[in-house]
Design an enzyme around this catalytic site. Structure first.
Site, PDB file in Angstrom:
ATOM      1  N   CYS A   2       0.824  -1.202   0.000  1.00 60.55           N
ATOM      2  CA  CYS A   2       0.000   0.000   0.000  1.00 60.55           C
ATOM      3  C   CYS A   2       0.863   1.258   0.000  1.00 60.55           C
ATOM      4  O   CYS A   2       1.901   1.312   0.643  1.00 60.55           O
ATOM      5  CB  CYS A   2      -0.892   0.046   1.231  1.00 60.55           C
ATOM      6  SG  CYS A   2      -1.962  -1.370   1.371  1.00 60.55           S
ATOM      7  N   ARG A  30       5.294   0.608  -5.536  1.00 60.05           N
ATOM      8  CA  ARG A  30       5.144  -0.285  -4.386  1.00 60.05           C
ATOM      9  C   ARG A  30       4.215  -1.464  -4.700  1.00 60.05           C
ATOM     10  O   ARG A  30       4.215  -2.451  -3.982  1.00 60.05           O
ATOM     11  CB  ARG A  30       4.584   0.504  -3.189  1.00 60.05           C
ATOM     12  CG  ARG A  30       5.511   1.595  -2.701  1.00 60.05           C
ATOM     13  CD  ARG A  30       4.838   2.467  -1.679  1.00 60.05           C
ATOM     14  NE  ARG A  30       4.593   1.790  -0.433  1.00 60.05           N
ATOM     15  CZ  ARG A  30       5.442   1.742   0.582  1.00 60.05           C
ATOM     16  NH1 ARG A  30       6.609   2.328   0.477  1.00 60.05           N
ATOM     17  NH2 ARG A  30       5.139   1.106   1.687  1.00 60.05           N
ATOM     18  N   TRP A  78      -2.984  -2.736  -1.689  1.00 60.57           N
ATOM     19  CA  TRP A  78      -2.632  -4.096  -2.108  1.00 60.57           C
ATOM     20  C   TRP A  78      -3.433  -5.000  -1.194  1.00 60.57           C
ATOM     21  O   TRP A  78      -3.209  -5.041   0.008  1.00 60.57           O
ATOM     22  CB  TRP A  78      -1.132  -4.321  -1.949  1.00 60.57           C
ATOM     23  CG  TRP A  78      -0.643  -5.570  -2.590  1.00 60.57           C
ATOM     24  CD1 TRP A  78      -0.370  -5.761  -3.912  1.00 60.57           C
ATOM     25  CD2 TRP A  78      -0.348  -6.811  -1.941  1.00 60.57           C
ATOM     26  NE1 TRP A  78       0.067  -7.042  -4.119  1.00 60.57           N
ATOM     27  CE2 TRP A  78       0.102  -7.713  -2.935  1.00 60.57           C
ATOM     28  CE3 TRP A  78      -0.411  -7.255  -0.625  1.00 60.57           C
ATOM     29  CZ2 TRP A  78       0.466  -9.016  -2.647  1.00 60.57           C
ATOM     30  CZ3 TRP A  78      -0.048  -8.560  -0.341  1.00 60.57           C
ATOM     31  CH2 TRP A  78       0.393  -9.417  -1.351  1.00 60.57           C
ATOM     32  N   ASN A 105      -2.249   1.140   5.853  1.00 56.03           N
ATOM     33  CA  ASN A 105      -1.307   0.153   5.309  1.00 56.03           C
ATOM     34  C   ASN A 105      -0.991  -0.819   6.432  1.00 56.03           C
ATOM     35  O   ASN A 105      -0.710  -0.396   7.541  1.00 56.03           O
ATOM     36  CB  ASN A 105      -0.024   0.866   4.849  1.00 56.03           C
ATOM     37  CG  ASN A 105       1.042  -0.107   4.381  1.00 56.03           C
ATOM     38  OD1 ASN A 105       0.749  -1.252   4.036  1.00 56.03           O
ATOM     39  ND2 ASN A 105       2.283   0.335   4.372  1.00 56.03           N
ATOM     40  N   GLY A 106      -1.045  -2.126   6.152  1.00 58.25           N
ATOM     41  CA  GLY A 106      -0.714  -3.113   7.188  1.00 58.25           C
ATOM     42  C   GLY A 106      -1.893  -4.026   7.458  1.00 58.25           C
ATOM     43  O   GLY A 106      -2.821  -4.124   6.655  1.00 58.25           O
ATOM     44  N   GLU A 488      19.276 -16.212  -8.962  1.00 58.68           N
ATOM     45  CA  GLU A 488      18.779 -14.858  -9.222  1.00 58.68           C
ATOM     46  C   GLU A 488      18.349 -14.711 -10.681  1.00 58.68           C
ATOM     47  O   GLU A 488      17.325 -14.095 -10.984  1.00 58.68           O
ATOM     48  CB  GLU A 488      19.868 -13.840  -8.842  1.00 58.68           C
ATOM     49  CG  GLU A 488      19.600 -12.387  -9.231  1.00 58.68           C
ATOM     50  CD  GLU A 488      18.385 -11.760  -8.563  1.00 58.68           C
ATOM     51  OE1 GLU A 488      17.729 -12.432  -7.733  1.00 58.68           O
ATOM     52  OE2 GLU A 488      18.067 -10.615  -8.904  1.00 58.68           O
ATOM     53  N   LYS A 492      14.579 -13.675 -11.783  1.00 58.83           N
ATOM     54  CA  LYS A 492      14.285 -12.527 -12.651  1.00 58.83           C
ATOM     55  C   LYS A 492      13.375 -12.954 -13.798  1.00 58.83           C
ATOM     56  O   LYS A 492      12.426 -12.268 -14.143  1.00 58.83           O
ATOM     57  CB  LYS A 492      15.571 -11.917 -13.231  1.00 58.83           C
ATOM     58  CG  LYS A 492      16.420 -11.144 -12.274  1.00 58.83           C
ATOM     59  CD  LYS A 492      15.937  -9.728 -11.972  1.00 58.83           C
ATOM     60  CE  LYS A 492      15.128  -9.656 -10.721  1.00 58.83           C
ATOM     61  NZ  LYS A 492      15.728  -9.733  -9.451  1.00 58.83           N
ATOM     62  N   GLU A 495       9.736 -13.773 -12.490  1.00 61.33           N
ATOM     63  CA  GLU A 495       8.902 -12.656 -12.063  1.00 61.33           C
ATOM     64  C   GLU A 495       8.583 -11.689 -13.193  1.00 61.33           C
ATOM     65  O   GLU A 495       7.521 -11.078 -13.206  1.00 61.33           O
ATOM     66  CB  GLU A 495       9.491 -11.934 -10.838  1.00 61.33           C
ATOM     67  CG  GLU A 495      10.789 -11.209 -11.042  1.00 61.33           C
ATOM     68  CD  GLU A 495      11.235 -10.483  -9.762  1.00 61.33           C
ATOM     69  OE1 GLU A 495      12.422 -10.187  -9.659  1.00 61.33           O
ATOM     70  OE2 GLU A 495      10.402 -10.210  -8.870  1.00 61.33           O
ATOM     71  N   HIS A 511      22.537 -35.314  -9.881  1.00 62.07           N
ATOM     72  CA  HIS A 511      21.710 -35.900  -8.817  1.00 62.07           C
ATOM     73  C   HIS A 511      20.213 -35.757  -9.119  1.00 62.07           C
ATOM     74  O   HIS A 511      19.382 -35.937  -8.238  1.00 62.07           O
ATOM     75  CB  HIS A 511      22.041 -35.252  -7.475  1.00 62.07           C
ATOM     76  CG  HIS A 511      23.476 -35.458  -7.068  1.00 62.07           C
ATOM     77  ND1 HIS A 511      23.960 -36.670  -6.646  1.00 62.07           N
ATOM     78  CD2 HIS A 511      24.532 -34.605  -7.083  1.00 62.07           C
ATOM     79  CE1 HIS A 511      25.259 -36.555  -6.381  1.00 62.07           C
ATOM     80  NE2 HIS A 511      25.629 -35.307  -6.649  1.00 62.07           N
ATOM     81  N   LYS A 614       6.391  -4.289  -4.657  1.00 60.25           N
ATOM     82  CA  LYS A 614       7.792  -3.927  -4.438  1.00 60.25           C
ATOM     83  C   LYS A 614       8.186  -4.181  -2.996  1.00 60.25           C
ATOM     84  O   LYS A 614       9.277  -4.638  -2.704  1.00 60.25           O
ATOM     85  CB  LYS A 614       8.008  -2.447  -4.792  1.00 60.25           C
ATOM     86  CG  LYS A 614       9.435  -1.938  -4.582  1.00 60.25           C
ATOM     87  CD  LYS A 614      10.391  -2.634  -5.516  1.00 60.25           C
ATOM     88  CE  LYS A 614      11.823  -2.178  -5.347  1.00 60.25           C
ATOM     89  NZ  LYS A 614      12.766  -3.119  -5.998  1.00 60.25           N
TER      90      LYS A 614
END
Ligand code: M6R
Length: 619
Positions: A2, A30, A78, A105-106, A488, A492, A495, A511, A614
């Site tokens: 948010c 965000r 959000w 927010n929260g 990583e 990338k 996402e 393996h 974010k």
């Protein structure tokens, strides 16, 4: 997650809606799924809110303009409690007359109990959110006190969980009241106008003077004042600071996406993170560390906690920290660490890594570590954020604001900060690598130029990415510090391009994962330097041969001059030579560029991938 904006301007001013909408646009990075505003006008509190992107809210405001106002709050939501709908979007009104509007927010953890109490008292709810409970409680408290600050203090005393709240009331024009617990809120100080925001980006177009709000504090802004009190009602003062980046830094700067801009900013992110860390004799000095040298000398174990990309930075750090300091180092996903029974004590250094400084999983891990008696150190990119405030010490990365949801420059800056920490500890504790710290620092100083060379040579990587736009699966292999780089690279691609992607330790191939290889399967391989110890280079070259023999299409990231890979590579992406431990600072870059380009070729939103935020401020 948010985004929150609050504004109070001169009473003759009618810019409040514009200021708040601009702030919400700057906070878009965000991540959100609905947006809304509330204005205090001569006729009361007017609001508008819409599910979806800000454009939907803008269209609604054009169709049905709100009256002029000099006081406003705005929110991007959000969804946590209740689907992302118009009804659940913020602001929420409180009281039968709806004179109060509130944004949040929260998560209010005890909202069920509070809601049942209000329902029993005849309150009618219009949404499924936890937020509306706070709005209703605040409206009642205001009816009793006729003072929005006092009312807020009464309400926060009843709330459990994490929250930033902002509220306005029709009978209190020219006032916005905010409160924060475990969730971000900063004050922007203007001339004859004041601001509130989830972070400074919300008001950076208007002022660079900010005040950090402490944990469990309530702030009241008017056009001429910003007054802060603790939740117990005692007055306090926030920490004032000057924001050293401007609005242009939060915009795209000529690049088509924030992510591309941020990839290009990586040489600076690393360089700035290295700045000012040595004294005249070249010895590392980390002024920000508030843990005594004695305590650091007595550390017997390091535990790194982080999530996502930041956790991969931690995995790179493990190799460097153990090598340079000889202190055992574990890396753990913060959410896993928090809910087990870790063996740590007063000689453990728990290092959290977070770009935003607001990741709730990481914050909870830090608090848990502190409760268990460990020393906590935060590596963070965001000044004034919660995780550094909750830690004993902080080492700030200086990557600048990272707006794209996918982390790029923050990752390289985090790795750089981890190197600094490792070298500092090595220097402090003496031993084999104490003397080497200066030579590693010299090599690090040359890395930004090497990153620039990689960025400048990405033409072929972009071509490959566009050519592979329809690919359904990509694998990534690496070994030693190349292993987290492979993870990583896969993250990338997942996402940004929504493609199945997996990273493996190259040694693990035989393996199990080698069964995935079939003709045409693209595989990126991050090859260690030929100068690596223990013959690692040769072992990875053998891995390339093994998968190529089974039909894999090999995309090889290898050092300039490494000829051994040539016979087995379908494509070779060259990076400048570095010593083995520093290689992730250059080998990661082609994988970032590849993912961004492939997602662009698929027509996807590179800066705001679906379903992602974010800053993940809920557990
Ligand atoms: O702000 P943080 O560094 O704590 O965020 C941690 C992760 O959520 C973040 O790195 C995430 O994995 C990124 N989207 C990766 O690009």
């Amino acid at each position: 997650m948010c985004g929150i904006v609050g504004y109070v301007g001169p009473s003759a001013d009618s810019r409040a809606l514009d200021v708040v909408m601009e702030g919400l646009a700057r906070l878009e990075y965000r991540g959100y799924d609905s947006a809304g505003v509330a204005l205090v006008t001569e006729d009361g509190v007017s609001s508008e809110k819409r599910a979806g992107k800000l454009g939907n809210l803008r269209a609604a405001l054009e169709e049905q303009p709100l009256p002029d106002a000099s006081t406003a709050i705005g929110h991007t939501r959000w969804a946590t409690h209740g689907a992302p709908t118009d009804e659940n979007a913020h602001p929420h009104h409180g009281g039968e007359d709806g004179k109060l509007a509130l944004i949040h927010n929260g998560i209010i953890e005890n909202f069920h109990a509070l809601k049942n109490e209000l329902l029993a008292d005849g309150v009618v709810f219009r949404s499924e959110t936890d937020t509306e409970v706070a709005a209703q409680l605040l409206a009642r408290a205001y009816d009793d006190t006729a003072d929005l600050t006092l009312a807020m203090l009464q309400v926060v005393a009843r709330l459990e969980g994490a929250f930033t709240l902002l509220a306005v009331h029709a009978d209190a024009p020219g006032v916005v009241v905010g409160a924060r617990r475990n969730s971000p809120l900063v004050v922007g100080i203007g001339e004859g106008e004041n601001f509130l925001g989830s972070d400074v980006a919300a008001f950076i177009g208007h002022t660079r003077e900010a005040v950090e709000l402490g944990q469990d504090e309530v702030v009241t802004i008017t056009p001429d004042s910003a007054t802060i009190v603790r939740f117990d009602g005692t007055p306090t003062e926030g920490k004032a600071y000057h924001v050293d980046w401007d609005a242009a830094a939060a915009e795209k700067g000529g690049y088509p996406t924030f992510m591309q801009k941020e990839i290009h900013e990586q040489p600076h992110a690393v360089q700035d993170t290295l700045l000012g860390r040595t004294d005249d004799e070249g010895r590392l000095v980390l002024d920000e560390l508030r843990i005594s040298e004695d305590d650091l000398r007595q550390v017997t174990k390091i535990v790194i906690v982080a999530c996502g990309t930041a956790a991969y930075a931690g995995m790179v750090a493990k190799y460097a920290l153990e090598h340079w300091t000889r202190i055992p180092c574990e890396v753990e996903l913060a959410h896993e660490f928090r809910y087990r029974d870790p063996v740590i004590d007063g000689h453990t250094l728990v290092v959290s890594i977070s770009q935003s400084g607001e990741t709730m999983d990481t914050l909870m891990a830090v608090k848990h570590a502190g409760d268990l008696g460990a020393h906590t150190l935060s590596i963070c990119n965001t000044h004034g954020s919660t995780i550094p405030r909750e830690s004993d010490a902080v080492l700030y990365t200086h990557a600048g604001p990272e707006i794209a949801v996918a982390s790029t420059k923050a990752f390289l800056a985090q790795i750089t900060a981890c190197y600094l920490l490792g070298l500092y500890l090595a220097q402090l504790r003496g031993g084999t690598y104490a003397d080497e710290a200066q030579s590693v620092m010299k090599e690090l100083a040359e890395v930004p130029e090497k990153i620039q060379r990689v960025i400048d040579s990405m033409g072929r990587v972009r071509e490959i990415a566009r050519f592979m736009a329809d690919t359904r699966s990509v694998l990534f292999l690496g070994r030693h510090v190349g292993y987290p780089v492979a993870l990583e690279g896969a993250l990338k691609l997942k996402e940004l391009a929504y493609i199945h992607a997996e990273g493996f330790a190259a040694g693990e191939l035989k393996h199990g994962p080698i069964a995935l290889i079939e003709p045409g399967q693209p595989v990126f391989i991050v090859v260690p330097s030929p100068s690596s110890e223990h013959g690692l280079h040769g072992k990875v070259v053998s891995n390339i041969q093994e998968i190529r023999a089974r039909g894999a299409r090999t995309l090889v990231i290898a050092e300039e001059g490494d000829e051994a890979v040539v016979p087995f590579a379908d494509e070779i992406i060259r990076v400048p030579a570095t010593s083995a431990l520093l290689a992730p600072l250059v080998t990661t870059v082609p994988l970032q560029v590849f993912a961004a380009e492939l997602a662009t070729a698929k027509g996807l939103d590179v800066d705001q991938p679906r379903n992602l935020a974010k800053s993940v401020t809920v557990e």
